[in-house]
Design a protein around this motif. Structure first.
Motif, PDB file in Angstrom:
ATOM      1  N   SER A  46       8.388   5.819   0.247  1.00 50.80           N
ATOM      2  CA  SER A  46       7.390   5.402  -0.737  1.00 50.80           C
ATOM      3  C   SER A  46       7.200   3.898  -0.765  1.00 50.80           C
ATOM      4  CB  SER A  46       7.806   5.898  -2.128  1.00 50.80           C
ATOM      5  OG  SER A  46       9.094   5.392  -2.467  1.00 50.80           O
ATOM      6  N   SER A  47       8.166   3.150  -0.235  1.00 47.38           N
ATOM      7  CA  SER A  47       8.086   1.692  -0.276  1.00 47.38           C
ATOM      8  C   SER A  47       7.253   1.117   0.869  1.00 47.38           C
ATOM      9  CB  SER A  47       9.493   1.089  -0.222  1.00 47.38           C
ATOM     10  OG  SER A  47      10.135   1.438   1.003  1.00 47.38           O
ATOM     11  N   ILE A  48       7.007   1.924   1.899  1.00 47.63           N
ATOM     12  CA  ILE A  48       6.284   1.427   3.076  1.00 47.63           C
ATOM     13  C   ILE A  48       4.774   1.464   2.864  1.00 47.63           C
ATOM     14  CG2 ILE A  48       5.801   1.843   5.522  1.00 47.63           C
ATOM     15  CD1 ILE A  48       8.586   2.894   5.837  1.00 47.63           C
ATOM     16  N   GLY A  49       4.281   2.522   2.234  1.00 50.64           N
ATOM     17  CA  GLY A  49       2.841   2.692   2.168  1.00 50.64           C
ATOM     18  C   GLY A  49       2.334   3.321   3.449  1.00 50.64           C
ATOM     19  N   GLU A  61      -0.249   4.673  -0.411  1.00 49.62           N
ATOM     20  CA  GLU A  61      -0.529   6.069  -0.109  1.00 49.62           C
ATOM     21  C   GLU A  61       0.725   6.719   0.425  1.00 49.62           C
ATOM     22  OE1 GLU A  61      -4.314   7.732   2.105  1.00 49.62           O
ATOM     23  OE2 GLU A  61      -2.750   7.323   3.578  1.00 49.62           O
ATOM     24  N   SER A  62       0.874   8.000   0.258  1.00 46.51           N
ATOM     25  CA  SER A  62       2.031   8.714   0.774  1.00 46.51           C
ATOM     26  C   SER A  62       2.220   8.420   2.261  1.00 46.51           C
ATOM     27  CB  SER A  62       1.862  10.223   0.574  1.00 46.51           C
ATOM     28  OG  SER A  62       2.850  10.935   1.290  1.00 46.51           O
ATOM     29  N   SER A  63       3.476   8.201   2.657  1.00 49.83           N
ATOM     30  CA  SER A  63       3.767   7.893   4.057  1.00 49.83           C
ATOM     31  C   SER A  63       4.246   9.112   4.834  1.00 49.83           C
ATOM     32  CB  SER A  63       4.826   6.778   4.135  1.00 49.83           C
ATOM     33  OG  SER A  63       6.022   7.191   3.491  1.00 49.83           O
ATOM     34  N   THR A  65      -0.343  -5.622   1.422  1.00 50.32           N
ATOM     35  CA  THR A  65       0.818  -5.471   2.301  1.00 50.32           C
ATOM     36  C   THR A  65       0.317  -5.233   3.719  1.00 50.32           C
ATOM     37  OG1 THR A  65       2.068  -4.465   0.493  1.00 50.32           O
ATOM     38  CG2 THR A  65       2.940  -4.168   2.708  1.00 50.32           C
ATOM     39  N   PHE A  66       1.018  -5.846   4.699  1.00 52.64           N
ATOM     40  CA  PHE A  66       0.553  -5.761   6.082  1.00 52.64           C
ATOM     41  C   PHE A  66       1.706  -5.471   7.029  1.00 52.64           C
ATOM     42  CE2 PHE A  66      -2.637  -8.184   3.889  1.00 52.64           C
ATOM     43  CZ  PHE A  66      -3.831  -7.838   4.492  1.00 52.64           C
ATOM     44  N   PHE A  67       1.387  -4.771   8.113  1.00 49.15           N
ATOM     45  CA  PHE A  67       2.316  -4.556   9.215  1.00 49.15           C
ATOM     46  C   PHE A  67       2.045  -5.634  10.258  1.00 49.15           C
ATOM     47  CE2 PHE A  67       1.360  -0.273   7.530  1.00 49.15           C
ATOM     48  CZ  PHE A  67       2.627   0.085   7.096  1.00 49.15           C
TER      49      PHE A  67
END
Length: 279
Positions: A266-269, A243-245, A115-117
């Motif tokens: 939790s869905s963002i990472g 990982e927790s955000s 997953t990427f920003f």
């Protein structure tokens, strides 16, 4: 005669459609790469290229120019060249001691990302709070940083990485800013700090700020409301990990200033980044 008139009209149209400007250091007259151009009544900004130049469309009007290490410049009238005044007082380089490099250790988590920003034309940044729970008595210095990255189209692209003072989990003033180049076909980007700088006891906020210029821009097809459209996006992509955000931070620009928010989802990472410290 008609051909001459037509040529004149076309030339005038091309000149009014876009204008090239330059941002220079007031003292040295050297170009300032990646300076930020805040545009009046626009929901996006632009950055200068590596040569300190930028292309403005006829609907774009600069309200302010910003660059780390320089005083912000309020723009009252259009010019082809703008001069920024160095702001030496903002850069704190005073060191009580120099690193001994007797011990090195790493903090932060980095692994292969799925997953990427990324950034299109919307102004935003992503950041992460990094702290050391049992901070040692010895002074620590940042030696290098490593993060997950990906490029879709470009062979290379640049991104601005800022180290902010940690003010209760949100970014304060910038005390270190660097332009880092990412390369295609490399899963990770590693940056070695030329002059290691102190890591504060209260921890830091590390922010990734995309550079909106032609060097990083590319076109991509995306699905918008059920239709495939061609949009502008900007390299590079910054990798996320599962990982927790709780210490994940996003930023957006309002009236020329960054506004930061701590996001817990939790869905963002979270950002895949690792620091190497030395004493």
């Amino acid at each position: 005669m008609k051909k001459i008139i037509l040529f004149t009209v076309l030339l005038f149209s091309s000149l009014t459609f876009s204008q090239k400007i330059s941002i220079l250091d007031e003292e040295t007259r050297s170009p300032i790469p990646y300076a930020k151009l805040i545009l009046k009544d626009k929901d996006y900004y632009k950055n200068t290229e590596e040569n300190g130049q930028a292309q403005l469309e006829n609907t774009e009007e600069i309200s302010e120019i910003q660059s780390f290490g320089y005083e912000n410049l309020k723009v009252e009238k259009y010019q082809t060249v703008y001069l920024l005044k160095p702001k030496f007082t903002e850069i704190e380089e005073v060191e009580i001691s120099k690193p001994a490099f007797s011990e090195n250790f790493k903090i932060g988590k980095i692994e292969k990302s799925s997953t990427f920003f990324g950034a299109r034309t919307t102004m935003w940044s992503v950041g992460k709070e990094i702290k050391i729970l049992n901070f040692p008595k010895k002074r620590l210095y940042v030696k290098s940083l490593k993060f997950s990255s990906r490029l879709n189209e470009k062979h290379s692209a640049t991104i601005k990485v800022n180290f902010y003072y940690n003010e209760n989990g949100l970014p304060g003033h910038i005390y270190k800013s660097m332009i880092i180049t990412c390369f295609k076909n490399k899963k990770y980007t590693e940056y070695i700090v030329q002059k290691p700088f102190a890591f504060p006891k209260e921890g830091v906020i590390i922010g990734f700020e995309w550079i909106f210029n032609n060097e990083n821009a590319y076109q991509k097809k995306t699905l918008i409301q059920g239709k495939t459209e061609l949009v502008i996006a900007h390299e590079p992509l910054i990798g996320a990990i599962n990982e927790s955000s709780n210490n994940f931070i996003t930023g957006s620009i309002s009236n020329g200033d960054w506004v930061f928010t701590n996001v817990s989802s939790s869905s963002i990472g979270n950002i895949a980044i690792q620091l190497e410290l030395t004493n």
